[in-house]
Design a protein around this motif. Structure first.
Motif, PDB file in Angstrom:
ATOM      1  N   GLU A 130       0.839  -1.209   0.000  1.00  0.00           N
ATOM      2  CA  GLU A 130       0.000   0.000   0.000  1.00  0.00           C
ATOM      3  C   GLU A 130       0.868   1.250   0.000  1.00  0.00           C
ATOM      4  OE1 GLU A 130      -2.221   3.415   1.563  1.00  0.00           O
ATOM      5  OE2 GLU A 130      -0.587   2.401   2.611  1.00  0.00           O
ATOM      6  N   THR A 131       2.066   1.143   0.563  1.00  0.00           N
ATOM      7  CA  THR A 131       2.896   2.336   0.693  1.00  0.00           C
ATOM      8  C   THR A 131       3.404   2.844  -0.655  1.00  0.00           C
ATOM      9  OG1 THR A 131       4.904   1.050   1.089  1.00  0.00           O
ATOM     10  CG2 THR A 131       3.622   1.702   3.015  1.00  0.00           C
ATOM     11  N   ALA A 132       3.362   2.010  -1.695  1.00  0.00           N
ATOM     12  CA  ALA A 132       3.732   2.514  -3.023  1.00  0.00           C
ATOM     13  C   ALA A 132       2.779   3.646  -3.424  1.00  0.00           C
ATOM     14  CB  ALA A 132       3.702   1.390  -4.056  1.00  0.00           C
ATOM     15  N   SER A 133       1.514   3.493  -3.082  1.00  0.00           N
ATOM     16  CA  SER A 133       0.533   4.535  -3.394  1.00  0.00           C
ATOM     17  C   SER A 133       0.854   5.829  -2.645  1.00  0.00           C
ATOM     18  CB  SER A 133      -0.874   4.056  -3.020  1.00  0.00           C
ATOM     19  OG  SER A 133      -1.216   2.895  -3.748  1.00  0.00           O
ATOM     20  N   ARG A 134       1.333   5.695  -1.425  1.00  0.00           N
ATOM     21  CA  ARG A 134       1.716   6.887  -0.660  1.00  0.00           C
ATOM     22  C   ARG A 134       2.883   7.599  -1.338  1.00  0.00           C
ATOM     23  NH1 ARG A 134       0.629   6.095   5.546  1.00  0.00           N
ATOM     24  NH2 ARG A 134      -0.705   4.269   5.598  1.00  0.00           N
ATOM     25  N   VAL A 135       3.826   6.803  -1.810  1.00  0.00           N
ATOM     26  CA  VAL A 135       4.994   7.402  -2.463  1.00  0.00           C
ATOM     27  C   VAL A 135       4.573   8.142  -3.733  1.00  0.00           C
ATOM     28  CG1 VAL A 135       7.168   6.878  -3.644  1.00  0.00           C
ATOM     29  CG2 VAL A 135       6.632   5.795  -1.446  1.00  0.00           C
ATOM     30  N   VAL A 328      12.028  -4.241   7.228  1.00  0.00           N
ATOM     31  CA  VAL A 328      11.048  -3.543   6.417  1.00  0.00           C
ATOM     32  C   VAL A 328      11.212  -2.024   6.547  1.00  0.00           C
ATOM     33  CG1 VAL A 328       9.210  -3.455   8.124  1.00  0.00           C
ATOM     34  CG2 VAL A 328       8.630  -3.656   5.707  1.00  0.00           C
ATOM     35  N   GLY A 329      11.894  -1.626   7.614  1.00  0.00           N
ATOM     36  CA  GLY A 329      12.093  -0.190   7.838  1.00  0.00           C
ATOM     37  C   GLY A 329      12.907   0.496   6.746  1.00  0.00           C
ATOM     38  N   ILE A 330      13.801  -0.268   6.091  1.00  0.00           N
ATOM     39  CA  ILE A 330      14.661   0.352   5.076  1.00  0.00           C
ATOM     40  C   ILE A 330      13.820   1.019   3.993  1.00  0.00           C
ATOM     41  CG2 ILE A 330      16.376  -0.099   3.264  1.00  0.00           C
ATOM     42  CD1 ILE A 330      17.371  -2.460   5.019  1.00  0.00           C
ATOM     43  N   ARG A 331      12.805   0.264   3.523  1.00  0.00           N
ATOM     44  CA  ARG A 331      11.949   0.830   2.474  1.00  0.00           C
ATOM     45  C   ARG A 331      10.999   1.893   3.013  1.00  0.00           C
ATOM     46  NH1 ARG A 331       9.227  -4.052   0.648  1.00  0.00           N
ATOM     47  NH2 ARG A 331       8.093  -2.671  -0.734  1.00  0.00           N
ATOM     48  N   GLY A 332      11.029   2.082   4.328  1.00  0.00           N
ATOM     49  CA  GLY A 332      10.167   3.108   4.920  1.00  0.00           C
ATOM     50  C   GLY A 332      10.680   4.522   4.725  1.00  0.00           C
TER      51      GLY A 332
END
Lengths: 358, 358, 358, 358
Positions: A130-135, A328-332
């Motif tokens: 879902e975070t791709a949409s945020r980006v 997973v934090g790295i991609r955060g």
């Protein structure tokens, strides 16, 4: 219920599951006549894309964005911008061993309790996908903010290993797979994470996002404070458990005189002698850098067996197989930057509504 | 702009400055037929009221609440409830030395930058007095939640001195002026704060709020997560700089297998073996205790001189005179409880909208 | 739930029942540094105040407004403005014959069905008294709009008697107790309403509100259209059953070439040759006068007996005694003006957020 | 700004222009476990689809809907539902003669004034094509409402020709291309519209939408009244200039005793003897049929030349060529039904939040 939107004037709504045909975001409230094309968005998606080092999940996604609306002849028109990203790596996978078992620390249990139905394929809406949409939304927000406002993020801690802030060098951030501003620590993290990965375990991380060039006056009292919105923005990112502004928790141990950022004049402008406030006082930007940090817990999808229950109330064990994300934090990092951009774009428009000039 | 409201279905709007005739709150969205009278609200205001020990400001406010609407024959009617608190201690005070100087670490600078006008009397809307309205709203929220959900707060750190969590005793909280659950630490804080007060300085604090009896399923994905709303709720309290849920920042140093709360069955119900999640997974309540902590910075109004500037761009010094609050965090405990109650009441109504039974 | 607020950036929340101690409104989102004092608001409340002619209810209310917050040294500060109006005429009245009977055409039935509780004294929140709060909010909205935008209302029909639009004279509006722009019709209405009043009956009315000086560009596509917000604004006024913009229902019988307002240039500006659009195209203002009309039904509180039921399911008759309002629509003129002002103020701020200069 | 969403709990956001690659809608707030598949939506889109008779535009669109998210194994999951409709008929067209000229009565002028940019191809967001997204959202809303609530629409007037309400027969509606409930009038409309079409002109229409089976108690006081939301919902449909509830404008000429719907008991239930209220009193549903009517103006895209100006301030003439829609109101019937469904679904969820059982 209707919980998939963020923002007031600059407002986006995300949709899609990790194993459906596509995910995406509608960005509404974008001012007209801003140059915008797919590469403006793609560059930030590429930064977040998985599979770029052995320290993140090996899922292979092109994450290619398409603009379906809201842009005409290379400019925004003021109408909603639909950004669509197809899911290309929905490889057939055997979910039998997790389809009805709940991963400790994972949202699959609460979704099932809430909805009575579960899309067990890859986490559904609770997936990091879902975070791709945020980006993508954040890329549009950056265009709204303009070139005068710069937003940068860095990883400042992995597991128990925090960087040496004295060694901070922004130019180092792009040189290592961790967005680490401390070159020495980056090397140590590489070793540490190799161990975590091989053990089938996972590690948490702390991310710091800094916005420079933000004018004084952004943020609304009392409940729409800039830091309130930032706290919500970051806390809604998957796996985030804590948010702090400026000195944050460390401010507690300071005395009032240590914590208050003193002011002097410099070239006719107010200059602060420190930035414990993290650029926000009373919920309103001071003109200093906005500094936010947030904690990402270790991912719950690990290769080690854990005790859990299944949907039928049986006590069972669970272990995740296949692709595994040790941190997973790295991609955060790009996600935190995107959320900062979206919060600032929204408040910039609200600031203008009041008559503020930016 | 329009930033003085909080909540979606259970929604309140606060108004009033510390030196106007009154402050108050309109609570909208309260279900009908809930018994409500002024003492239900007054008890919580009394808990927050200043001047109850030498460790808080000596401002003397009766903080007597009046219900002006929304209640008929002792029951809520479903219409908005206006709660009004008159300001009784607006003692004439000499503001000349601070009227045009900005306190380091205080919102008066940013309000002036944003609005170009400043109500210098006591902080205006940025005053801690605004939190009385939150406590009043929270009292109504508790009635909406009903007796099955208990919300309690405690102070867990003052300055550098954190409690021993092993010594936690809820019954101790009411016995000392600090809401401290660790009796031994309460005594040490008394000494420590006497020193801070005499030095004209101030200290920060960490507050922990715990909600028990919350059913699983409250909270909305993705941007209206329960922890996202709690983060915003707490971060908008005056002087708060950090918020964490469950293990919070400490989760970063845990491994995935340490952090994930394992599950077993007990009497036919799911039982978690730990609560690092703080009762929330994927933004939705698990049924465990909801645990939130937040950091309150040391107040900026201190008796020590600090370097600052004035509204005309002159470099000056400032020191606050008169009433002084060595640890504003102490009075934050009932405020944190109130915000927890309001967030939960809002999500409870949203949960019902989905068909959830509570 | 939470339905007592209106607006996005310029946002107000009303509260209070007609027989409680007071009613009022919190106006949030008002820009700072606008001169504002009680007389600015009082003048509009005086216009709406009941008991000024024999054609409206004889309830005697001073409707004296007090500013409790948001104004400092005669200027708005950007913080919420609480306006309070005490109820002075709560004369003891015998409600026994209506306390459990439902007036046909009145909200008391639906409130009881919805809430299971009823404040039978004077209609509670459904009372026309609530509109005083709207007028107070509208007075603030007018200050936000500034002197370049003028908002005027008139009554154009009572019962079956519509004015002659060719006889429209704005200067007549202030000269008769009906806000009637057609002097001849005003005289006929006086006779007609005397008959209605003596018969213990009531009559409906049509109100027209016109805003001049509104720049082109206000209003948002698609669901926040200016006319959509105006329709909602007017339809939420008590007893309103219809709303139209410009030619409204009459546009249906026009051909496309009759209805489209042709354009020419005049002194370098676009000039429309007609205004069937009522100043709005595609939800966005054209720069012409904004023209809205709405229908107010005859009030349901009449002295004639009607068949109804009571709360226990018995078939009964009901007739209202005491004060009686033969044409509640008359007092709707300042209310319609106020709602127009609030909608425009909100959209003006939203327009500025986009970069529009006004 | 952010004006492309509608609803509070059941909330949808539309996007897309008529000449981009696709249009669509995200529907958020749908309860889980509702059976939903593409045919459930397609049936309503087919009803609205252009080109089905010679009385509507000859644009040929398949209007095939795809569900991209929010449904798993044939059931809603509680997550946002993205519905996508590709634009297939973007035939290359010569816009040179209208690209910089404003059609009288069309939104292209106001969009250009507001945004300073214009997507002249087919009206952009102001195109009637946007209503396909509303119909798709309405199809989902109907599933939320369940089979107990029926929503039906009909055309009751075209140009100056109104139906005979005494001849109303719902079964006639599906038999003619006008959704006309009066068979005799349908034949007259056919002749009338043939004339309008041949003349290159256009005609307006009045649409009536009726919802049956709605329980008493839906709708919120004061600003979120059910009729207020319906008025906004209908007024935001392209080309709508008026909305009325129940007797609407006709109520003005009734006396109070004629207008009030009397009540009797029948089989233990309240029965109203008339429905001038249109099923709504005080903004809350009574349990009777909800009746809404709205006026659609004649479309501004006609083949007759009209006087206008261009973007450079020249006085010019304009006439539209190519596909031409003599009565855009015909296709408004399914759109009005959809908006009714969406408003009711939203209020149904809000009603449940209060504890209402449906």
């Amino acid at each position: 219920m209707a919980g998939n939107s963020f923002g007031t004037l600059f407002r986006f709504t995300t949709w899609g599951e990790s194993h459906g045909p596509a995910i995406g975001v509608v960005v509404d409230g974008v001012p007209p006549r801003i140059p915008l094309a797919e590469p403006d968005i793609q560059q930030w998606l590429d930064k977040r894309r998985p599979g770029q080092s052995r320290y993140t999940t090996q899922r292979r996604e092109a994450d290619e964005v398409k603009i379906l609306s809201g842009v005409f002849k290379g400019q925004t028109t003021g109408t909603p911008i639909q950004l669509l990203i197809e899911n290309t790596d929905q490889r057939s996978r055997d979910y039998r061993n997790i389809a009805d078992r709940f991963r400790p620390g994972h949202a699959d249990y609460t979704y099932w309790k809430k909805y009575g139905i579960r899309d067990y394929r890859g986490g559904g809406r609770a997936s990091a996908r879902e975070t791709a949409s945020r980006v993508a939304a954040g890329a549009v927000a950056r265009k709204v903010l303009g070139s005068g406002i710069a937003i940068r993020g860095a990883l400042v801690q992995i597991g128990p290993h925090a960087i040496d802030r004295a060694a901070w060098d922004w130019s180092a951030v792009e040189e290592n797979p961790f967005w680490c501003p401390d070159r020495e620590m980056a090397a140590r993290w590489a070793d540490y994470l190799d161990g975590v990965r091989k053990a089938g375990s996972s590690a948490g991380a702390v991310i710091e996002v800094v916005a420079s060039g933000v004018p004084a006056g952004l943020g609304e009292p009392v409940y729409d404070k800039l830091d309130g919105d930032l706290a919500r923005a970051m806390m809604t990112i998957n796996a985030v458990k804590a948010v702090e502004i400026g000195a944050g928790f460390a401010a507690v141990a300071l005395s009032g005189e240590e914590n208050g950022d003193e002011m002097r004049m410099r070239n006719g402008e107010v200059e602060f002698l420190s930035n414990n406030a993290g650029g926000i006082l009373g919920g309103i930007s001071t003109g200093q850098d906005i500094v936010v940090r947030f904690a990402v817990k270790p991912t719950s999808s690990i290769l080690k067996p854990m005790r859990t229950v299944d949907a039928n109330g049986n006590e069972v064990e669970i272990e995740t197989h296949g692709r595994h994300d040790p941190c997973v934090g790295i991609r955060g990092v790009p996600v935190g930057e995107a959320m900062m951009a979206c919060v600032l774009a929204d408040h910039l428009l609200r600031y203008r509504a009041l008559g503020g000039e930016v």
